[in-house]
Design a protein around this motif. Structure first.
Motif, PDB file in Angstrom:
ATOM      1  N   SER A  20       0.775  -1.190   0.047  1.00 53.76           N
ATOM      2  CA  SER A  20      -0.151  -0.185  -0.004  1.00 53.76           C
ATOM      3  C   SER A  20       0.973   1.181   0.155  1.00 53.76           C
ATOM      4  CB  SER A  20      -0.933  -0.008   1.362  1.00 53.76           C
ATOM      5  OG  SER A  20      -1.678  -1.054   1.160  1.00 53.76           O
ATOM      6  N   TYR A  69      -6.368   9.843  -1.498  1.00 56.91           N
ATOM      7  CA  TYR A  69      -5.075  10.149  -1.029  1.00 56.91           C
ATOM      8  C   TYR A  69      -4.303  10.898  -2.023  1.00 56.91           C
ATOM      9  CZ  TYR A  69      -5.850   7.252   3.058  1.00 56.91           C
ATOM     10  OH  TYR A  69      -6.336   6.688   4.290  1.00 56.91           O
ATOM     11  N   LEU A 129      -3.313   1.597  -3.287  1.00 54.64           N
ATOM     12  CA  LEU A 129      -3.917   1.625  -1.852  1.00 54.64           C
ATOM     13  C   LEU A 129      -5.501   1.432  -1.853  1.00 54.64           C
ATOM     14  CD1 LEU A 129      -3.636   2.139   1.226  1.00 54.64           C
ATOM     15  CD2 LEU A 129      -4.427   4.570   0.799  1.00 54.64           C
ATOM     16  N   PHE A 130      -5.992   0.580  -1.297  1.00 49.55           N
ATOM     17  CA  PHE A 130      -7.330   0.257  -0.984  1.00 49.55           C
ATOM     18  C   PHE A 130      -7.789   1.114   0.183  1.00 49.55           C
ATOM     19  CE2 PHE A 130      -7.314  -3.884  -3.124  1.00 49.55           C
ATOM     20  CZ  PHE A 130      -8.114  -3.690  -3.981  1.00 49.55           C
ATOM     21  N   THR A 131      -9.060   1.954   0.137  1.00 43.43           N
ATOM     22  CA  THR A 131      -9.165   2.712   1.113  1.00 43.43           C
ATOM     23  C   THR A 131     -10.861   2.778   1.189  1.00 43.43           C
ATOM     24  OG1 THR A 131      -9.349   4.994   2.058  1.00 43.43           O
ATOM     25  CG2 THR A 131      -9.009   4.847  -0.142  1.00 43.43           C
ATOM     26  N   ASN A 132     -11.152   2.729   2.416  1.00 42.60           N
ATOM     27  CA  ASN A 132     -12.755   2.852   2.853  1.00 42.60           C
ATOM     28  C   ASN A 132     -13.166   4.359   3.180  1.00 42.60           C
ATOM     29  OD1 ASN A 132     -11.497   2.481   5.264  1.00 42.60           O
ATOM     30  ND2 ASN A 132     -12.479   0.437   5.559  1.00 42.60           N
ATOM     31  N   SER A 133     -12.322   5.143   2.544  1.00 44.83           N
ATOM     32  CA  SER A 133     -12.618   6.498   2.903  1.00 44.83           C
ATOM     33  C   SER A 133     -13.994   6.892   2.555  1.00 44.83           C
ATOM     34  CB  SER A 133     -11.651   7.403   1.807  1.00 44.83           C
ATOM     35  OG  SER A 133     -11.937   6.900   0.599  1.00 44.83           O
ATOM     36  N   ARG A 136     -16.313   6.651   5.566  1.00 44.68           N
ATOM     37  CA  ARG A 136     -15.798   7.483   6.689  1.00 44.68           C
ATOM     38  C   ARG A 136     -16.875   8.947   6.346  1.00 44.68           C
ATOM     39  NH1 ARG A 136     -10.659   5.194   6.420  1.00 44.68           N
ATOM     40  NH2 ARG A 136      -9.565   6.880   5.171  1.00 44.68           N
ATOM     41  N   ILE A 157     -15.555  -0.064  -2.060  1.00 47.42           N
ATOM     42  CA  ILE A 157     -14.138   0.208  -1.847  1.00 47.42           C
ATOM     43  C   ILE A 157     -13.385   1.174  -2.856  1.00 47.42           C
ATOM     44  CG2 ILE A 157     -13.133  -1.703  -3.137  1.00 47.42           C
ATOM     45  CD1 ILE A 157     -11.943  -0.765   0.406  1.00 47.42           C
ATOM     46  N   LYS A 172       4.919  -5.007   4.130  1.00 45.83           N
ATOM     47  CA  LYS A 172       4.373  -5.483   5.572  1.00 45.83           C
ATOM     48  C   LYS A 172       4.286  -6.938   5.421  1.00 45.83           C
ATOM     49  CE  LYS A 172       2.089  -2.908   8.053  1.00 45.83           C
ATOM     50  NZ  LYS A 172       0.926  -2.336   7.563  1.00 45.83           N
ATOM     51  N   LEU A 210      -0.369  -2.732  11.760  1.00 49.00           N
ATOM     52  CA  LEU A 210      -0.130  -1.375  11.611  1.00 49.00           C
ATOM     53  C   LEU A 210       0.867  -1.049  12.051  1.00 49.00           C
ATOM     54  CD1 LEU A 210      -4.075  -0.608  11.871  1.00 49.00           C
ATOM     55  CD2 LEU A 210      -2.910  -0.985   9.635  1.00 49.00           C
TER      56      LEU A 210
HETATM   57  C1  LIG Z   1     -11.010  -2.692   2.951  1.00 49.51           C
HETATM   58  C2  LIG Z   1      -9.561  -1.930   3.140  1.00 49.51           C
HETATM   59  C3  LIG Z   1      -9.607  -0.579   3.500  1.00 49.51           C
HETATM   60  C4  LIG Z   1      -8.424  -0.066   3.837  1.00 49.51           C
HETATM   61  N1  LIG Z   1      -8.621   1.501   4.086  1.00 49.51           N
HETATM   62  C5  LIG Z   1      -7.039   2.051   4.353  1.00 49.51           C
HETATM   63  C6  LIG Z   1      -7.491   3.425   4.576  1.00 49.51           C
HETATM   64  O1  LIG Z   1      -8.550   4.020   4.528  1.00 49.51           O
HETATM   65  N2  LIG Z   1      -6.289   4.002   4.672  1.00 49.51           N
HETATM   66  C7  LIG Z   1      -4.954   3.287   4.936  1.00 49.51           C
HETATM   67  O2  LIG Z   1      -4.099   4.265   4.827  1.00 49.51           O
HETATM   68  N3  LIG Z   1      -4.902   2.052   4.382  1.00 49.51           N
HETATM   69  C8  LIG Z   1      -6.079   1.386   4.292  1.00 49.51           C
HETATM   70  N4  LIG Z   1      -5.959   0.184   3.763  1.00 49.51           N
HETATM   71  C9  LIG Z   1      -4.717  -0.478   3.765  1.00 49.51           C
HETATM   72  C10 LIG Z   1      -4.087  -1.423   4.632  1.00 49.51           C
HETATM   73  O3  LIG Z   1      -4.025  -0.269   5.873  1.00 49.51           O
HETATM   74  C11 LIG Z   1      -3.033  -2.201   4.093  1.00 49.51           C
HETATM   75  O4  LIG Z   1      -3.661  -3.059   3.139  1.00 49.51           O
HETATM   76  C12 LIG Z   1      -2.475  -3.017   5.221  1.00 49.51           C
HETATM   77  O5  LIG Z   1      -1.838  -2.129   6.125  1.00 49.51           O
HETATM   78  C13 LIG Z   1      -1.250  -4.177   4.796  1.00 49.51           C
HETATM   79  O6  LIG Z   1      -0.362  -3.293   4.201  1.00 49.51           O
HETATM   80  P1  LIG Z   1       0.238  -3.694   2.714  1.00 49.51           P
HETATM   81  O7  LIG Z   1      -1.155  -3.486   1.842  1.00 49.51           O
HETATM   82  O8  LIG Z   1       1.401  -2.555   2.393  1.00 49.51           O
HETATM   83  O9  LIG Z   1       0.861  -4.955   2.830  1.00 49.51           O
HETATM   84  C14 LIG Z   1      -7.315  -0.480   3.686  1.00 49.51           C
HETATM   85  C15 LIG Z   1      -7.047  -1.878   3.059  1.00 49.51           C
HETATM   86  C16 LIG Z   1      -8.464  -2.674   2.822  1.00 49.51           C
HETATM   87  C17 LIG Z   1      -8.320  -4.044   2.428  1.00 49.51           C
END
Ligand SMILES: Cc1cc2nc3c(=O)[nH]c(=O)nc-3n(C[C@H](O)[C@H](O)[C@H](O)COP(=O)(O)O)c2cc1C
Length: 261
Positions: A20, A69, A129-133, A136, A157, A172, A210
């Motif tokens: 991410s 982001y 990066l996946f985010t559920n922003s 929120r 997502i 990670k 995290l």
């Molecule tokens: C459903 C989902 C929602 C996530 N939302 C956020 C987010 O809002 N902000 C963020 O910084 N990371 C977010 N992440 C990323 C995770 O924090 C990240 O995948 C995890 O820490 C593992 O790190 P890596 O992907 O670098 O291996 C999200 C991941 C998923 C699958």
């Protein structure tokens, strides 16, 4: 047969290098690459050939800032049956997607497409990066911001895409053993196995979990002590209510259905 990690093929290398990225450089994703990512994304398996999702491609700077982001591009993956319903109507058929099973199946289609996009992107040296922003923000505002249909469409997502501003120091880690992978039958962890799990999180070089805050410096005995008390806060009931209402409004979930049958 691959006997050790050095022998991995390119596909496995791509998957093992997924990470991410939260700060993106100005470098743009080319149209051709974006197009390939989307074409690859929709190659994912999908129930009954329905592809019950919509992918909103975002390059609007304000939306990118608000939800993605400030990445170079964003993809919003929504479980969505409107295209299927509209085609049915056009042909004078009906298509009823007002049930929780379709919601779950559609969600599966959507997430498979989303993950496939990240792998395709990574194979082109584009990070994500996946985010559920989107969950929120007030959910009504999200529907308005992206002009989503209020019924049978739910934003699942957001996927940010771009090139990293700075290389992360490490990848990670992940749990890979007991408690994650089960053989034939579900295995509930014993106290001893839970103890090992806690240690696995605590081992710094594993980089599992995290890393927003240094839990040791904060006086916590274990990473999970920090996680359960500082990170996993209860979602305010007002926020949950908003979510329930939106799912009901979307038509997928009808809490009274069971009682009417
Ligand atoms: C459903 C989902 C929602 C996530 N939302 C956020 C987010 O809002 N902000 C963020 O910084 N990371 C977010 N992440 C990323 C995770 O924090 C990240 O995948 C995890 O820490 C593992 O790190 P890596 O992907 O670098 O291996 C999200 C991941 C998923 C699958």
């Amino acid at each position: 047969m691959i006997k050790n990690d050095n022998e991995m093929n390119d596909t496995l290398k791509t998957i093992f290098n997924l990470r991410s990225i939260r700060n993106y450089s100005e470098k743009r994703i080319s149209k051709e690459d974006l197009n390939l990512i989307i074409r690859a994304s929709v190659r994912a398996a999908n129930a009954s050939g329905r592809q019950s999702y919509s992918i909103i491609v975002i390059d609007d700077k304000q939306l990118l800032k608000k939800y993605f982001y400030s990445a170079n591009k964003g993809l919003l993956f929504c479980v969505d049956f409107n295209r299927i319903i509209d085609a049915a109507k056009y042909l004078n058929h009906t298509f009823a997607s007002n049930n929780i099973r379709f919601f779950i199946t559609g969600t599966t289609d959507t997430i498979l497409a989303a993950q496939t996009a990240t792998i395709a992107a990574k194979s082109l040296f584009i990070d994500s990066l996946f985010t559920n922003s989107i969950h929120r923000e007030e959910i009504d505002i999200v529907y308005d911001d992206f002009n989503l249909p209020k019924e049978f469409c739910f934003p699942l997502i957001a996927l940010c895409l771009g090139y990293p501003f700075k290389e992360p120091k490490y990848l990670k880690g992940r749990l890979t053993g007991l408690g994650v992978v089960h053989h034939n039958r579900y295995h509930r962890l014993s106290e001893e196995e839970l103890e090992n799990l806690i240690q696995e999180y605590d081992e710094e070089e594993n980089h599992i979990g995290l890393s927003w805050e240094n839990w040791k410096e904060m006086g916590f005995g274990h990473y999970l002590d920090w996680f359960y008390t500082r990170w996993s806060r209860e979602i305010p009931s007002e926020k949950l209510k908003e979510f329930h209402l939106m799912l009901e409004k979307s038509g997928f979930i009808d809490p009274e259905w069971y009682y009417r049958k």
